[in-house]
Design an enzyme around this catalytic site. Structure first.
Site, mmCIF file in Angstrom:
data_model
loop_
_atom_site.group_PDB
_atom_site.id
_atom_site.type_symbol
_atom_site.label_atom_id
_atom_site.label_comp_id
_atom_site.label_asym_id
_atom_site.label_seq_id
_atom_site.Cartn_x
_atom_site.Cartn_y
_atom_site.Cartn_z
ATOM 1 N N GLY A 1 0.816 -1.202 0.000
ATOM 2 C CA GLY A 1 0.000 0.000 0.000
ATOM 3 C C GLY A 1 0.850 1.251 0.000
ATOM 4 C CD GLU A 2 3.967 2.829 3.056
ATOM 5 O OE1 GLU A 2 4.878 3.306 2.366
ATOM 6 O OE2 GLU A 2 4.178 2.270 4.141
#
Lengths: 364, 364
Positions: A329-330
């Site tokens: 993610g991120e």
């Protein structure tokens, strides 16, 4: 998408000094971006900015993640200090970073470095330090297995914030947007949204998130199932079964709302948006349910290891560029795809044609 | 590979602020490059240089390609003018380009721009214009379906040139090498090498190259089969069945010999070498048969659409980074992978650890 620009890009790909189709998926990306921009070749998708939308999830109370909820806020501090994966990958691959607090539960005050807060995303500078924009609709969503995550008004407020942030970045000169996310338990809400929007069984779209064992995985699937049953009863009673905003408010998270808005905003400005993993994927389903044409602006940066992500991409008709078993993610997977997107466009802008280079074409 | 550096890299990946293993294949790349360099973290693999080894193939006479042989030379002119795919992708992804004439049939004289010829690869500058180095062992190989492609001495001469060019680039400061190729009919020789080194049937490793129809594909498979039968009879009579140099001289091309040497040279200097498609893959089988440890220096840049490439990568135990249905050669797929390789190393060099960032680890 502009049919003239699409046709011109397809024709130009076939006159470049390479066998027809030899650049595979990159050719398709370049043609789609020409269609989005309405010109062939399309403009260079630089500079790029990644917006990391962070929020907490009430469903965390059901024990769906082994990580404490404080980690969402701690990771925001890590983003602002430049030490997280998305920071390293954004520096390497040429993207500015803006972190958006869309509704984190833990107070951030002590964690935000001096000067990191900015009033809006228009001041984010290419190559500059990461900044924080506060767009808190509420501090954490409600537990989707018990009640709706947020009100319809809160979902609309989140969407509006996302649209506005996209506009601020485009106004500041960014020509490629990237949607990232942070929020402990956000794969659970994503699975619920993907199951609802694609009609897929929760067992097929609920994954291991950041790492859980088989028993915890079965529990997580059960929690998603309960949330979907609750939503189905709700839709039966209030007649909102066909309403994407009601679906988002009931099953999503605060970052899903803002990311869906961010995608709508990018598409409205005809600027490509590179999607990350399962949280972006779920948010794109919301955006596409509201306005199907947004998919023309979307580039699937990567395919995450979460099973729901592949289901979402298939539903949207998007082909992922990077497929390296990432599950972070991120915005990490999307940022990694930026050089591929730039390369796809550069081929159409810079390669020689057979005529110009004096290269003989194959006999057919 | 250095076991201490491998262990240190694996341990460090697990202390970075992300779930264990969340960066998937990139984590493995960073660990392998630490093992290659013998230090953790490994050095930044920059600057990078791509060497495009060009040669012609006698087997072209069998009608295995729809492109005239002159295209090999015409494409060298295109490389030197900066208009080919590899030029565009090298500019985008930070690689210098050196073209190596390893044995092109068509005279290049009139096609080489003023000042483009350089005596060796040590003068290639990052960000500079593409240059040509002449290392002609002979002008084109013989037809492998009729007789050996070259003599054993010519194969060794080609290997030596490749080793020397790698040394020149490393001496000039390059810290990542990329192997590219150009040569009409070179997928036929590659299929023959891959079939021979992996013991796979020609039908499983012979592909469509730059684009042929089913009848032409069947003919091409037949040509590879004839070449392998000829080589088997030869090995029976001269007892060279276990000799990789004899295999290379009999079935390969002049660029295969130099690329195999280039890989050996990069590995000897402990500098990573990013491989392109099926021509690199076939050449790596030669290099690995001579010195199995060279695989530690190899990064599979991409997986080409040619079926033999996947067979070669599996035999070598390499996982490709980019998988976008590319089938262009020139080093194009490998150059596209450079930002992924740099990103993998940057994660290990620059990301914060849980301790340093004050992020709580998950409960287990």
């Amino acid at each position: 998408a502009d049919p003239t620009a699409l046709g011109a890009a397809r024709d130009r790909q076939n006159r470049l000094t390479k066998p027809h189709g030899a650049l595979g998926v990159l050719e398709e990306v370049s043609i789609r971006l020409a269609g989005l921009a309405g010109t062939c070749p399309p403009p260079d998708p630089s500079p790029a900015a990644v917006a990391v939308f962070a929020a907490d999830h009430g469903v965390h109370a059901q024990g769906v993640s082994p990580w404490p909820q404080e980690v969402t806020a701690q990771m925001i501090a890590n983003f602002l200090a430049g030490g997280a994966a998305v920071n390293v990958l954004a520096r390497q691959n040429g993207a500015a970073v803006v972190v958006v607090d869309a509704g984190v539960v833990t107070p951030l005050d002590a964690m935000v470095p001096e000067g990191a807060r900015v009033p809006d995303a228009s001041t984010i500078e290419p190559g500059g330090r990461p900044r924080l924009v506060e767009r808190v609709v509420r501090r954490g969503s409600d537990d989707i297995s018990v009640r709706p995550a947020m009100t319809r008004e809160q979902a609309l407020e989140g969407l509006t914030h996302g649209i506005t942030i996209a506009g601020e970045l485009v106004g500041a000169g960014y020509r490629c947007l990237v949607a990232g996310d942070m929020g402990i338990a956000n794969t659970t809400a994503s699975a619920a949204l993907i199951a609802a929007f694609t009609g897929t069984d929760p067992a097929e779209v609920t994954g291991l998130g950041t790492g859980i064992d088989d028993a915890a995985h079965r529990h997580k699937i059960g929690v998603v199932r309960v949330a979907l049953a609750r939503r189905a009863a709700e839709a039966d009673s209030d007649g909102t079964g066909d309403d994407p905003i009601a679906e988002l408010a009931s099953l999503g998270g605060l970052e899903h709302a803002q990311i869906a808005g961010f995608i709508l905003g990018a598409a409205a400005h005809r600027v490509p948006i590179v999607l990350d993993g399962v949280i972006s994927g779920a948010s794109t389903l919301v955006a596409a349910a509201l306005a199907p044409d947004v998919v023309d602006a979307c580039v699937a940066g990567h395919r995450s290891a979460e099973p729901g992500h592949a289901v979402a991409l298939k539903h949207l008709g998007l082909t992922p560029l990077v497929d390296l078993e990432l599950r972070l993610g991120e915005g990490s997977g999307a940022v990694l795809a930026l050089p591929l997107v730039r390369s796809a466009v550069a081929v159409l802008r810079e390669m020689a044609t057979f005529d110009a280079a004096g290269v003989t074409e194959k006999s057919s």
